[in-house]
Write a protein that holds these residues in place. Structure first.
Motif, short mmCIF file in Angstrom:
data_model
loop_
_atom_site.label_atom_id
_atom_site.label_comp_id
_atom_site.label_asym_id
_atom_site.label_seq_id
_atom_site.Cartn_x
_atom_site.Cartn_y
_atom_site.Cartn_z
N LYS A 3 0.84 -1.19 0.00
CA LYS A 3 0.00 0.00 0.00
C LYS A 3 0.88 1.25 0.00
O LYS A 3 2.01 1.23 0.49
CB LYS A 3 -0.90 0.01 1.24
CG LYS A 3 -2.13 -0.88 1.12
CD LYS A 3 -3.09 -0.60 2.27
CE LYS A 3 -4.41 -1.33 2.05
NZ LYS A 3 -5.38 -1.02 3.13
N LYS A 4 0.32 2.33 -0.52
CA LYS A 4 1.07 3.59 -0.61
C LYS A 4 0.68 4.53 0.51
O LYS A 4 -0.51 4.75 0.76
CB LYS A 4 0.81 4.26 -1.97
CG LYS A 4 1.30 3.44 -3.16
CD LYS A 4 0.98 4.12 -4.47
CE LYS A 4 1.47 3.28 -5.65
NZ LYS A 4 1.16 3.92 -6.95
N ILE A 5 1.69 5.08 1.18
CA ILE A 5 1.48 6.09 2.21
C ILE A 5 2.16 7.38 1.75
O ILE A 5 3.34 7.37 1.39
CB ILE A 5 2.07 5.68 3.57
CG1 ILE A 5 1.37 4.44 4.12
CG2 ILE A 5 1.96 6.83 4.57
CD1 ILE A 5 1.92 3.99 5.47
N VAL A 6 1.42 8.47 1.77
CA VAL A 6 2.02 9.79 1.58
C VAL A 6 2.11 10.46 2.95
O VAL A 6 1.13 10.50 3.70
CB VAL A 6 1.21 10.67 0.61
CG1 VAL A 6 1.66 12.12 0.70
CG2 VAL A 6 1.39 10.18 -0.82
N VAL A 7 3.29 10.97 3.27
CA VAL A 7 3.50 11.67 4.53
C VAL A 7 3.82 13.13 4.22
O VAL A 7 4.83 13.43 3.58
CB VAL A 7 4.66 11.05 5.33
CG1 VAL A 7 4.77 11.70 6.71
CG2 VAL A 7 4.48 9.54 5.47
N LEU A 8 2.92 14.03 4.64
CA LEU A 8 3.14 15.46 4.46
C LEU A 8 3.76 16.01 5.73
O LEU A 8 3.14 15.97 6.79
CB LEU A 8 1.81 16.18 4.20
CG LEU A 8 1.04 15.82 2.92
CD1 LEU A 8 -0.32 16.50 2.93
CD2 LEU A 8 1.83 16.24 1.70
N THR A 9 4.99 16.50 5.65
CA THR A 9 5.65 16.97 6.87
C THR A 9 5.95 18.47 6.82
O THR A 9 6.27 19.03 5.77
CB THR A 9 6.97 16.21 7.14
OG1 THR A 9 7.93 16.50 6.11
CG2 THR A 9 6.73 14.72 7.20
N THR A 163 -2.41 7.74 -3.60
CA THR A 163 -2.07 7.18 -2.29
C THR A 163 -3.24 6.43 -1.65
O THR A 163 -4.41 6.69 -1.96
CB THR A 163 -1.56 8.27 -1.33
OG1 THR A 163 -0.96 7.64 -0.20
CG2 THR A 163 -2.68 9.18 -0.87
N ASP A 164 -2.90 5.52 -0.73
CA ASP A 164 -3.91 4.75 0.00
C ASP A 164 -4.11 5.28 1.42
O ASP A 164 -5.15 5.06 2.03
CB ASP A 164 -3.47 3.28 0.10
CG ASP A 164 -3.32 2.64 -1.27
OD1 ASP A 164 -4.30 2.62 -2.02
OD2 ASP A 164 -2.20 2.17 -1.59
N VAL A 189 -9.68 7.73 1.37
CA VAL A 189 -8.34 7.54 1.94
C VAL A 189 -8.33 8.03 3.39
O VAL A 189 -8.68 9.18 3.65
CB VAL A 189 -7.30 8.31 1.10
CG1 VAL A 189 -5.96 8.38 1.82
CG2 VAL A 189 -7.13 7.66 -0.27
N PRO A 190 -7.93 7.17 4.34
CA PRO A 190 -7.85 7.63 5.73
C PRO A 190 -6.71 8.63 5.93
O PRO A 190 -5.65 8.50 5.32
CB PRO A 190 -7.60 6.34 6.52
CG PRO A 190 -6.99 5.40 5.53
CD PRO A 190 -7.57 5.75 4.20
#
Length: 227
Positions: A3-9, A163-164, A189-190
């Motif tokens: 699964k794909k995770i996008v992390v916005l920091t 993204t997932d 998407v959660p």
């Protein structure tokens, strides 16, 4: 298939490493008016001041190290395809070991000629008036200043669309165009939002879980949930 995770920091991601958040409540950044050191006008008015400001920020990188939150994002790569999209200009994600990192606002360890925005190069040392590229242009930090275009946003949008899972860390998502990225994620998407003082981003159709805590503590909780 992972699964794909996008992390916005944002700045809160690096706060535990000792890098001060972008600007204090009085609107100053390291005791400077933000427009003096982070705008094309500030550069035109006093380039030496701007260079000195970023020289100090660059030197600070050598005194700090990735925190536990950065390490957890690396560990998540064992189970997921992790893409970092950061508003930060430090190199802590790289030093922690993440492999997919997109800097929206540039990088402290890169420079470019003042008229060559697409030709950056790696640079760890101080920059001085008189330092030039091979075109004879004065070098400046490869940082996106207020009022300048954010070319990396065009790469970020399709990443968000695919993204997932989304994890937002340490940013109020108030500065555009980064603030608009969440609206490109699919509505099913959660979204996890980690910030000790979370902003109101409740206009999203997505399932939203707010964790009002530091980056490292919040990521430990999410890591357990995702296992």
């Amino acid at each position: 298939m992972k699964k794909k995770i996008v992390v916005l920091t944002g700045a809160g991601m690096s706060a535990e490493s000792g890098i001060s958040t972008f600007r204090d409540s009085n609107g100053l950044w390291e005791n400077h008016d933000i427009m003096e050191v982070a705008s094309p006008e500030g550069w035109q008015n006093n380039p030496a001041l701007v260079l000195d400001f970023y020289n100090k920020r660059r030197a600070q990188l050598k005194e700090v190290k990735p925190n536990r939150g950065h390490e957890i994002l690396v560990e998540l790569e064992q189970q997921f395809e992790v893409q970092i999209i950061t508003q930060n200009v430090d190199n802590l994600h790289e030093r922690a070991g993440n492999t997919n990192i997109l800097h929206l606002h540039g990088e402290l360890v890169k420079v470019r000629g003042e008229f060559s925005e697409n030709e950056s190069m790696y640079w760890e040392d101080d920059i001085y008036i008189g330092d030039k590229n091979n075109k004879g242009e004065q070098l400046r930090p490869d940082i996106v200043w207020f009022g300048e275009a954010v070319p990396a946003i065009d790469k970020a949008i399709p990443i968000m669309q695919q993204t997932d899972i989304v994890i937002i860390i340490g940013t109020s998502l108030q500065v555009y165009p980064a603030a608009g990225l969440m609206h490109y994620a699919k509505s099913n998407v959660p979204v996890y939002y980690i910030d000790p003082n979370p902003a109101s981003i409740y206009d999203l159709p997505n399932q939203l879980e707010v964790l009002a805590m530091s980056a490292s503590v919040g990521l430990e909780k999410i890591q357990l949930q995702l296992q």
